[in-house]
Write an enzyme that holds these catalytic residues in place. Structure first.
Site, PDB file in Angstrom:
ATOM      1  N   CYS A 108      51.208 -34.316  84.283  1.00  0.00           N
ATOM      2  CA  CYS A 108      51.964 -35.139  85.222  1.00  0.00           C
ATOM      3  C   CYS A 108      52.271 -34.412  86.513  1.00  0.00           C
ATOM      4  CB  CYS A 108      53.248 -35.640  84.569  1.00  0.00           C
ATOM      5  SG  CYS A 108      54.443 -34.331  84.320  1.00  0.00           S
ATOM      6  N   CYS A 133      52.567 -28.973  85.332  1.00  0.00           N
ATOM      7  CA  CYS A 133      52.124 -29.598  84.082  1.00  0.00           C
ATOM      8  C   CYS A 133      50.741 -30.231  84.323  1.00  0.00           C
ATOM      9  CB  CYS A 133      53.129 -30.662  83.658  1.00  0.00           C
ATOM     10  SG  CYS A 133      52.498 -31.731  82.349  1.00  0.00           S
ATOM     11  N   ASP A 191      38.924  -5.826  49.193  1.00  0.00           N
ATOM     12  CA  ASP A 191      38.604  -5.276  50.494  1.00  0.00           C
ATOM     13  C   ASP A 191      39.606  -4.189  50.833  1.00  0.00           C
ATOM     14  OD1 ASP A 191      36.784  -5.424  52.429  1.00  0.00           O
ATOM     15  OD2 ASP A 191      37.608  -7.188  53.429  1.00  0.00           O
ATOM     16  N   CYS A 194      57.144 -28.747  80.139  1.00  0.00           N
ATOM     17  CA  CYS A 194      57.170 -29.750  81.196  1.00  0.00           C
ATOM     18  C   CYS A 194      58.495 -30.476  81.004  1.00  0.00           C
ATOM     19  CB  CYS A 194      56.013 -30.728  81.015  1.00  0.00           C
ATOM     20  SG  CYS A 194      56.214 -32.200  82.030  1.00  0.00           S
ATOM     21  N   LYS A 212      35.918  -8.152  44.230  1.00  0.00           N
ATOM     22  CA  LYS A 212      35.550  -7.069  45.148  1.00  0.00           C
ATOM     23  C   LYS A 212      36.661  -7.011  46.184  1.00  0.00           C
ATOM     24  CE  LYS A 212      31.830  -5.039  47.753  1.00  0.00           C
ATOM     25  NZ  LYS A 212      32.536  -4.787  49.004  1.00  0.00           N
ATOM     26  N   ARG A 239      35.543   8.097  50.021  1.00  0.00           N
ATOM     27  CA  ARG A 239      34.127   8.106  49.687  1.00  0.00           C
ATOM     28  C   ARG A 239      33.327   8.931  50.695  1.00  0.00           C
ATOM     29  NH1 ARG A 239      30.902   2.521  49.601  1.00  0.00           N
ATOM     30  NH2 ARG A 239      31.434   2.666  51.792  1.00  0.00           N
ATOM     31  N   SER A 276      27.226   2.843  46.557  1.00  0.00           N
ATOM     32  CA  SER A 276      27.597   1.596  47.217  1.00  0.00           C
ATOM     33  C   SER A 276      27.063   0.461  46.347  1.00  0.00           C
ATOM     34  CB  SER A 276      26.954   1.617  48.590  1.00  0.00           C
ATOM     35  OG  SER A 276      27.162   0.413  49.226  1.00  0.00           O
ATOM     36  N   LEU A 277      27.092  -0.754  46.833  1.00  0.00           N
ATOM     37  CA  LEU A 277      26.590  -1.883  46.028  1.00  0.00           C
ATOM     38  C   LEU A 277      25.618  -2.718  46.825  1.00  0.00           C
ATOM     39  CD1 LEU A 277      29.911  -3.257  44.481  1.00  0.00           C
ATOM     40  CD2 LEU A 277      27.999  -2.304  43.190  1.00  0.00           C
ATOM     41  N   GLU A 318      39.917   1.137  44.194  1.00  0.00           N
ATOM     42  CA  GLU A 318      40.070   0.619  45.552  1.00  0.00           C
ATOM     43  C   GLU A 318      41.549   0.636  45.928  1.00  0.00           C
ATOM     44  OE1 GLU A 318      37.226  -0.037  46.925  1.00  0.00           O
ATOM     45  OE2 GLU A 318      37.549  -1.390  48.612  1.00  0.00           O
ATOM     46  N   LYS A 357      28.841 -11.934  47.247  1.00  0.00           N
ATOM     47  CA  LYS A 357      29.839 -12.085  48.303  1.00  0.00           C
ATOM     48  C   LYS A 357      30.311 -13.527  48.497  1.00  0.00           C
ATOM     49  CE  LYS A 357      30.478  -8.315  50.725  1.00  0.00           C
ATOM     50  NZ  LYS A 357      29.807  -7.957  51.841  1.00  0.00           N
ATOM     51  N   GLU A 380      28.575  -9.680  60.004  1.00  0.00           N
ATOM     52  CA  GLU A 380      27.618  -9.290  61.053  1.00  0.00           C
ATOM     53  C   GLU A 380      27.045  -7.900  60.789  1.00  0.00           C
ATOM     54  OE1 GLU A 380      29.223 -11.539  64.970  1.00  0.00           O
ATOM     55  OE2 GLU A 380      30.643 -10.430  63.753  1.00  0.00           O
ATOM     56  N   TYR A 381      27.888  -7.029  60.254  1.00  0.00           N
ATOM     57  CA  TYR A 381      27.396  -5.702  59.895  1.00  0.00           C
ATOM     58  C   TYR A 381      26.321  -5.828  58.804  1.00  0.00           C
ATOM     59  CZ  TYR A 381      27.317  -0.946  58.084  1.00  0.00           C
ATOM     60  OH  TYR A 381      26.902   0.289  57.654  1.00  0.00           O
ATOM     61  N   GLU A 423      34.452  -8.672  38.287  1.00  0.00           N
ATOM     62  CA  GLU A 423      35.695  -8.180  38.901  1.00  0.00           C
ATOM     63  C   GLU A 423      35.784  -8.697  40.327  1.00  0.00           C
ATOM     64  OE1 GLU A 423      35.181  -3.940  38.706  1.00  0.00           O
ATOM     65  OE2 GLU A 423      35.122  -3.940  36.519  1.00  0.00           O
ATOM     66  N   TYR A 462      38.462   0.773  39.294  1.00  0.00           N
ATOM     67  CA  TYR A 462      37.365  -0.096  38.878  1.00  0.00           C
ATOM     68  C   TYR A 462      36.246   0.615  38.128  1.00  0.00           C
ATOM     69  CZ  TYR A 462      35.413   1.290  43.452  1.00  0.00           C
ATOM     70  OH  TYR A 462      34.975   1.981  44.535  1.00  0.00           O
ATOM     71  N   CYS A 514      56.416 -37.811  81.151  1.00  0.00           N
ATOM     72  CA  CYS A 514      55.068 -37.236  81.231  1.00  0.00           C
ATOM     73  C   CYS A 514      54.145 -37.980  80.250  1.00  0.00           C
ATOM     74  CB  CYS A 514      55.160 -35.761  80.869  1.00  0.00           C
ATOM     75  SG  CYS A 514      53.584 -34.937  80.703  1.00  0.00           S
TER      76      CYS A 514
HETATM   77  S1  IVH Z   1      32.086  -0.696  41.758  1.00  0.00           S
HETATM   78  C1  IVH Z   1      28.574   1.801  41.356  1.00  0.00           C
HETATM   79  N1  IVH Z   1      33.999  -2.458  41.676  1.00  0.00           N
HETATM   80  O1  IVH Z   1      32.939  -2.044  47.099  1.00  0.00           O
HETATM   81  C2  IVH Z   1      29.502   0.741  41.711  1.00  0.00           C
HETATM   82  N2  IVH Z   1      33.429  -1.521  43.785  1.00  0.00           N
HETATM   83  O2  IVH Z   1      30.207  -1.911  48.367  1.00  0.00           O
HETATM   84  C3  IVH Z   1      30.445   1.168  42.751  1.00  0.00           C
HETATM   85  N3  IVH Z   1      34.803  -2.319  45.637  1.00  0.00           N
HETATM   86  O3  IVH Z   1      32.562   1.407  47.476  1.00  0.00           O
HETATM   87  C4  IVH Z   1      31.498   0.272  43.088  1.00  0.00           C
HETATM   88  N4  IVH Z   1      36.087  -3.662  44.460  1.00  0.00           N
HETATM   89  O4  IVH Z   1      34.918   0.404  47.677  1.00  0.00           O
HETATM   90  C5  IVH Z   1      33.266  -1.646  42.455  1.00  0.00           C
HETATM   91  N5  IVH Z   1      35.710  -4.025  41.465  1.00  0.00           N
HETATM   92  C6  IVH Z   1      34.979  -3.201  42.225  1.00  0.00           C
HETATM   93  C7  IVH Z   1      35.200  -3.091  43.615  1.00  0.00           C
HETATM   94  C8  IVH Z   1      34.387  -2.239  44.365  1.00  0.00           C
HETATM   95  C9  IVH Z   1      35.834  -3.172  45.678  1.00  0.00           C
HETATM   96  C10 IVH Z   1      34.238  -1.622  46.816  1.00  0.00           C
HETATM   97  C11 IVH Z   1      34.167  -0.141  46.635  1.00  0.00           C
HETATM   98  C12 IVH Z   1      32.728   0.212  46.822  1.00  0.00           C
HETATM   99  C13 IVH Z   1      32.228  -0.946  47.622  1.00  0.00           C
HETATM  100  C14 IVH Z   1      30.760  -1.124  47.395  1.00  0.00           C
END
Ligand code: IVH
Length: 673
Positions: free
Chosen positions: A416, A413, A119, A431, A117, A138, A84-85, A174, A315, A37-38, A115, A226, A436
């Site tokens: 019954c 209940c 959480d 119950c 991702k 970060r 970020s990505l 991470e 994702k 949702e975010y 790789e 990573y 029953c």
């Molecule tokens: S690379 C420039 N590799 O995802 C690339 N990020 O939405 C920077 N994350 O801030 C990130 N697994 O906290 C990379 N194998 C992975 C990751 C990873 C989790 C997280 C990381 C980053 C966020 C980006």
């Protein structure tokens, strides 16, 4: 004109909303909405800003990463911003990314590193002269929080590295809490009455951002590095893959599931493999990260805003969502338990529409403070019934009240009308009426099920028909159906052949092993394992029926709760009548044969996790037991084999920790002959 004003308002509202969620997520570690949702809110804002660039502002959340760091930790300026990505939510979006970078570089021949991702929480670790000097979050990408003391408690982060390392360098990775650690942390918190963490990521973030490192030290955190940040005084590798190999050689932990692949087709395969296997992973992953391997191409592509063009997060479909809990309803279980469940405003989670969720019992509902009318965070994992993680307190309507099962049901209940009871020390309400109607149907269905009397043809539908037609009123009546063949056949939709098959299966079940017959009775707290123990120890139905509490409790693992339940079952007049009727019909349970020690699986203990495809779990357990083995529900040091089916649970992690042999379904079937 008004249109533009409206758009401006919409953009500002979205920004406020996103900023609020950023604060909840990054600073308070307690999100109110799911990641999906975010992402959706961000997506809307990005689209509006792209369409109406005049409203783009430097302080828009689309222009920043994360949230302002908290002063209390001390602030660290990142020498190079932590990026970020960008996300791809579908194969089309992945291909669109690939086409974009092909166009920009004039080539479509790339090597990728894929790789998971994970959480968790992004951190940057700085080493000077081989020693860890600073560990930071970060934060907003430019400035993070100094959490060095906390990170030093994570065993997989080296405090010093070999002298061959660059004089000054940074790695990024991470920090995460493995699923097993998350479960046990929440269990402990529940015991202490503390609020539960919504997911492993919040638990990891909450653990690392503790002002007292001693608290962090108690949490089983882990890290995967990573990427390499900057490095001074040493040549660093020219590809990401080699950089990761180099990082590994310095003693850092790198995810062994990373793969270098030479085509976008293989990237797609990597994604679909892990989409299927994600439940098996010991950590939570919400997608894969696809990175261009060659550093030269990475540099050529550069960044757009705070996102690199050379990488994308592809994702997995969301497993969490928020929705409104309209009502808590109660169903009556086979043993008379009052089982609360949630009626939800329908919501789509990972492509499946969810309307109901399990709620375990009143204590659990109160502990999580879930109320009717609440907006709740729900989670779906594999095939299991969706779970409610907890309420979003800020969205709680006025005038809600704590859930009260007795009040809800007026103490009766719902099937019954009998007064419900809650035995001392138990969490469930029951119950007590064996007659029953809700219990009758489910007791018949359970009685006939595969792990019990194994009567093919009698499931939910047939048991309802037989009860409604007045042909049976309890499970013992099944043995008197033979004389009513014509009546059954005259029911609409009944075929001669299937009725005869059913009657034959009923006859055959008269010779089921004692343990199965005990299990079939549906005594509260007596599952397959306990039934097996009782059969082994008493060897006859009559001896079990007449056993006293002491005698029952002399059996290892049978405590007062089970003993009381067995005694109460056999003392109940209604139950006695049913059992006598069954005996008159010549149901003769087969005691376990002497000499069972010589059977082929004697002495082997099995635990099953996940779904089996060719037989049910109960069937598999029954077969194991028939061959002299034992089938248990928890992995312990005594377990000999863990049978791993589709979408296994945390038992797999436990088995790995204890080094217990794992076998698949085919291997089990081979063992069963
Ligand atoms: S690379 C420039 N590799 O995802 C690339 N990020 O939405 C920077 N994350 O801030 C990130 N697994 O906290 C990379 N194998 C992975 C990751 C990873 C989790 C997280 C990381 C980053 C966020 C980006």
């Amino acid at each position: 004109m008004t249109d533009l004003n409206e758009i401006k308002n919409k953009i500002e509202n979205l920004r406020d909303e996103i900023n609020r969620h950023n604060h909840l997520y990054h600073v308070l570690d307690s999100p109110e909405i799911s990641d999906a949702e975010y992402d959706e809110l961000m997506h809307q804002l990005k689209q509006l800003e792209e369409k109406y660039p005049r409203f783009l502002a430097k302080d828009s959340p689309t222009q920043r990463v994360g949230a302002t760091p908290v002063e209390a930790f001390g602030i660290v300026e990142h020498p190079q911003p932590l990026l970020s990505l960008g996300n791809a939510f579908s194969e089309e979006e992945l291909i669109a990314w690939y086409n974009r970078i092909s166009k920009l570089t004039g080539s479509s021949d790339f090597r990728f590193v894929c790789e998971h991702k994970i959480d968790g929480l992004a951190v940057a670790l700085t080493y000077v002269n081989g020693n860890l000097t600073v560990g930071a979050t970060r934060g907003d990408g430019f400035r993070g929080e100094n959490i060095t003391q906390n990170l030093r408690t994570i065993r997989s982060i080296p405090l010093s590295v070999s002298k061959k390392a660059p004089l000054r360098f940074e790695v990024r990775g991470e920090v995460f809490l493995p699923k097993a650690g998350f479960d046990s942390l929440n269990k402990e918190r529940a015991k202490e009455g503390l609020p539960l963490f919504a997911n492993p990521r919040n638990a990891a973030a909450g653990s690392v951002r503790q002002l007292d490192p001693r608290i962090t030290a108690t949490r089983p955190l882990d890290i995967y590095i990573y990427m390499m940040g900057y490095a001074e005084g040493e040549e660093t590798p020219l590809s990401h893959w080699e950089a990761m190999e180099y990082i590994k050689s310095l003693g850092f932990k790198v995810n062994p599931n990373n793969k270098r692949l030479d085509s976008i087709e293989k990237v797609k395969e990597y994604y679909s493999t892990w989409l299927k296997e994600r439940e098996r992973l010991p950590y939570e992953a919400d997608g894969i990260v696809v990175k261009i391997d060659k550093i030269g191409i990475q540099e050529q592509l550069g960044n757009i805003g705070h996102e690199p063009r050379w990488a994308v997060a592809y994702k997995f479909p969301a497993v969490q969502a928020t929705t409104v809990l309209k009502e808590i309803e109660i169903s009556v279980g086979r043993t008379g338990t009052m089982n609360p469940y949630a009626i939800l405003e329908p919501v789509s989670v990972g492509g499946v529409t969810i309307k109901h969720a399990a709620l375990h019992n009143e204590d659990d509902i109160r502990r999580k403070d879930i109320r009717e009318g609440d907006t709740v965070i729900i989670q779906r994992a594999g095939d299991v019934i969706p779970q409610i993680i907890g309420p979003v307190i800020s969205k709680r309507p006025k005038l809600t009240s704590e859930f009260d099962l007795i009040k809800k049901l007026n103490g009766k209940c719902p099937n019954c009308g009998a007064d419900i009871i809650k035995p001392e020390g138990e969490v469930m309400y029951y119950c007590p009426n064996a007659a029953c109607p809700a219990q009758r149907q489910q007791r018949i269905e359970h009685f006939a099920s595969r792990g019990a009397m194994d009567i093919r043809g009698i499931g939910e539908k047939m048991s309802i028909i037989l009860l409604n037609e007045g042909l049976v009123s309890d499970f013992a009546d099944l043995y008197y159906l033979r004389g009513k063949r014509n009546e059954i056949i005259s029911i609409e939709g009944m075929a001669d052949k299937s009725v005869d098959n059913m009657l034959a299966a009923i006859e055959k079940s008269k010779k089921r092993p004692l343990a199965r017959v005990i299990y079939a009775l549906g005594i509260r707290h007596v599952g397959g394992e306990t039934a097996e123990l009782l059969a082994k120890n008493f060897r006859s139905f009559e001896r079990l029926r007449d056993a006293g509490k002491e005698e029952l409790m002399s059996i290892d693992t049978i405590g007062p709760r089970i003993a009381d339940s067995i005694i109460a079952f056999f003392e109940n007049q209604e139950n006695r009548k049913i059992i006598d009727k069954q005996k008159e019909a010549e149901v003769i349970p087969q005691p376990i044969e002497a000499g069972g020690e010589n059977l082929q699986l004697a002495g082997s203990e099995f635990v099953i996790t996940g779904r089996l495809s060719s037989l049910s779990r109960q069937e598999a357990e029954a077969k194991i037991r028939i061959l002299g083995g034992s089938a248990k529900s928890d992995v312990t040091r005594r377990t000999n084999y863990l049978v791993v089916g589709a979408e296994p649970g945390t038992k797999l992690n436990r088995a790995r920790e204890l080094g217990i042999e794992q076998i698949n379904e085919d291997e089990l079937i081979r063992l069963l002959g």
